[in-house]
Design a protein around this motif. Structure first.
Motif, mmCIF file in Angstrom:
data_model
loop_
_atom_site.group_PDB
_atom_site.id
_atom_site.type_symbol
_atom_site.label_atom_id
_atom_site.label_comp_id
_atom_site.label_asym_id
_atom_site.label_seq_id
_atom_site.Cartn_x
_atom_site.Cartn_y
_atom_site.Cartn_z
ATOM 1 N N ILE A 144 7.219 7.762 5.839
ATOM 2 C CA ILE A 144 7.536 8.096 7.231
ATOM 3 C C ILE A 144 8.283 9.424 7.300
ATOM 4 O O ILE A 144 9.138 9.688 6.460
ATOM 5 C CB ILE A 144 8.445 6.990 7.828
ATOM 6 N N TYR A 145 7.962 10.222 8.302
ATOM 7 C CA TYR A 145 8.775 11.420 8.527
ATOM 8 C C TYR A 145 8.961 11.670 10.016
ATOM 9 O O TYR A 145 8.177 11.196 10.844
ATOM 10 C CB TYR A 145 8.182 12.648 7.829
ATOM 11 N N ALA A 146 10.051 12.404 10.299
ATOM 12 C CA ALA A 146 10.379 12.744 11.683
ATOM 13 C C ALA A 146 9.618 13.998 12.071
ATOM 14 O O ALA A 146 9.584 14.967 11.318
ATOM 15 C CB ALA A 146 11.880 12.982 11.806
ATOM 16 N N VAL B 43 -0.820 9.612 6.007
ATOM 17 C CA VAL B 43 -2.063 8.882 5.700
ATOM 18 C C VAL B 43 -2.745 9.496 4.476
ATOM 19 O O VAL B 43 -2.601 10.693 4.216
ATOM 20 C CB VAL B 43 -3.047 8.864 6.901
ATOM 21 N N PRO B 44 -3.449 8.676 3.720
ATOM 22 C CA PRO B 44 -4.094 9.162 2.506
ATOM 23 C C PRO B 44 -5.446 9.812 2.803
ATOM 24 O O PRO B 44 -6.089 9.476 3.802
ATOM 25 C CB PRO B 44 -4.311 7.881 1.696
ATOM 26 N N LEU C 71 -8.848 8.649 7.023
ATOM 27 C CA LEU C 71 -7.722 8.817 7.948
ATOM 28 C C LEU C 71 -7.200 10.248 7.946
ATOM 29 O O LEU C 71 -6.823 10.769 8.992
ATOM 30 C CB LEU C 71 -6.605 7.833 7.619
ATOM 31 N N ALA C 72 -7.159 10.890 6.782
ATOM 32 C CA ALA C 72 -6.633 12.256 6.737
ATOM 33 C C ALA C 72 -7.524 13.198 7.555
ATOM 34 O O ALA C 72 -7.034 14.049 8.291
ATOM 35 C CB ALA C 72 -6.526 12.730 5.294
ATOM 36 N N PHE D 4 -0.236 9.641 11.894
ATOM 37 C CA PHE D 4 -0.116 9.191 13.284
ATOM 38 C C PHE D 4 1.275 8.666 13.602
ATOM 39 O O PHE D 4 2.053 8.309 12.717
ATOM 40 C CB PHE D 4 -1.221 8.190 13.659
ATOM 41 N N VAL D 5 1.583 8.652 14.889
ATOM 42 C CA VAL D 5 2.922 8.311 15.364
ATOM 43 C C VAL D 5 3.094 6.792 15.406
ATOM 44 O O VAL D 5 2.225 6.077 15.905
ATOM 45 C CB VAL D 5 3.147 8.925 16.765
#
Ligand code: GLU
Ligand code: ZN
Length: 306
Positions: free
Chosen positions: A95-97, A143-144, A162-163, A169-170
């Motif tokens: 997770i990142y901001a 996502v990978p 997904l990439a 995604f949020v």
């Protein structure tokens, strides 16, 4: 077989013919398997909700004899559970901001399967120092670059990278709202859902949900994505296309219509809703459902919205 299915309406308005179709199909599939059918209110987005809509939806389901098992779950009361899932993903370094403006996301992103693919600009930002970021961030999941494929009972094989197709995604928006993708995965797992029967508009979300299930160590349910019910312009019946609320004075004829769309015209002229559903449960076969969009105009000769 242990079967737990569900219907998960968003209380942004009354049920309409399209949502009735989803409710009926998920109900019949559960009952035909001797399974449970749960109801979950996806009331995550207070500004979009209409006062009293959740109660009205439950009342409408009961009027159609769509009786659910157990207590109704409300997503608005489960923020702590979504928070715990986000923390779990954070601990895994996923997770990142993100503090990007909508404008920056649009201008640097590429076109994906479901909107813009985010350019991963903020991947380097840590999760827990929002005070150092200058503004409240959204939280995204990494996502990978890998294909996520599954077999849908109605649509067949479906896959996304997904990439490439979706991007990071949020999960938690800057305005504090939880994303549907996270809440639905957490709750399907918490409720032990084994089978998901829902509209084809959500097919595009399913690889994201399967990815989250993997990250959260939750099982992947079986999926069946129903053809959409469309109006004379080929648009999905929804609040936006002004689908009429269900008229409870006509409930048996509305239920008969829905069964006809599902290729189950009930040959019991005087049946009430409970009897129609009982008949349909006995004759239910997912594999006999239509596979492509059902145009209410073609089927009926009249447009039931007007
Ligand atoms: N709440 C979603 C909707 O009303 C359905 C979610 C789901 O079935 O996964 O469109
Ligand atoms: Zn960003």
């Amino acid at each position: 077989m242990d079967y737990i299915g569900r219907f998960a309406p968003t209380p942004s308005g009354s049920l309409h013919i399209g949502s009735l179709l989803t409710a009926v199909a998920s109900f019949l599939d559960a009952r035909a398997h001797g399974g449970q059918w749960l109801v979950r209110m996806e009331d995550l987005d207070p500004p979009r909700e209409v006062a009293g809509a959740a109660d009205e939806i439950l009342h409408t389901l009961e009027a159609f004899a769509l009786h659910w098992d157990g207590a109704v779950i409300y997503q608005s009361r489960r923020h702590h559970t979504y928070r715990a899932a986000l923390e779990d993903l954070y601990a895994q370094g996923l997770i990142y901001a993100c503090t990007c403006s909508r404008k920056r996301i649009q201008s640097h992103g590429t076109k994906g399967a479901d909107g813009t693919v985010y350019d991963v600009h903020c991947r380097h930002q840590a999760f827990r120092q929002p005070e150092n970021l200058g503004k409240t961030p959204a939280y995204r999941i990494i996502v990978p670059d890998q294909t996520i494929a599954f077999h849908d009972a109605l649509v067949g094989d479906y896959a996304q990278n997904l990439a490439r197709d979706i991007g990071d995604f949020v999960l938690l928006r800057a305005d504090g709202l939880w994303a549907y993708q996270l809440a639905v995965v957490v709750d399907d797992a918490a409720q032990g859902i084994t089978h998901i029967v829902r509209g084809q508009d959500l097919l595009i979300s399913t690889p994201r949900q399967i990815y989250l299930q993997g990250c959260l160590n939750a099982p992947t349910p079986h999926y069946a994505h129903l053809p959409l019910l469309t109006n004379r312009h080929g648009q999905k019946w929804s609040k936006q296309t002004r689908a009429a609320p269900l008229d409870l004075n006509r409930k048996t004829s509305l239920l008969r219509q829905v069964l006809t769309y599902l290729h189950l015209p009930a040959p019991i002229p005087d049946g009430d809703c409970a009897e129609l559903l009982q008949w349909a449960t006995l004759h239910w076969d997912l594999h006999h459902l239509p596979r492509t969009a059902i145009n209410t105009e073609n089927t009926l000769g009249t447009d039931i919205s007007s």
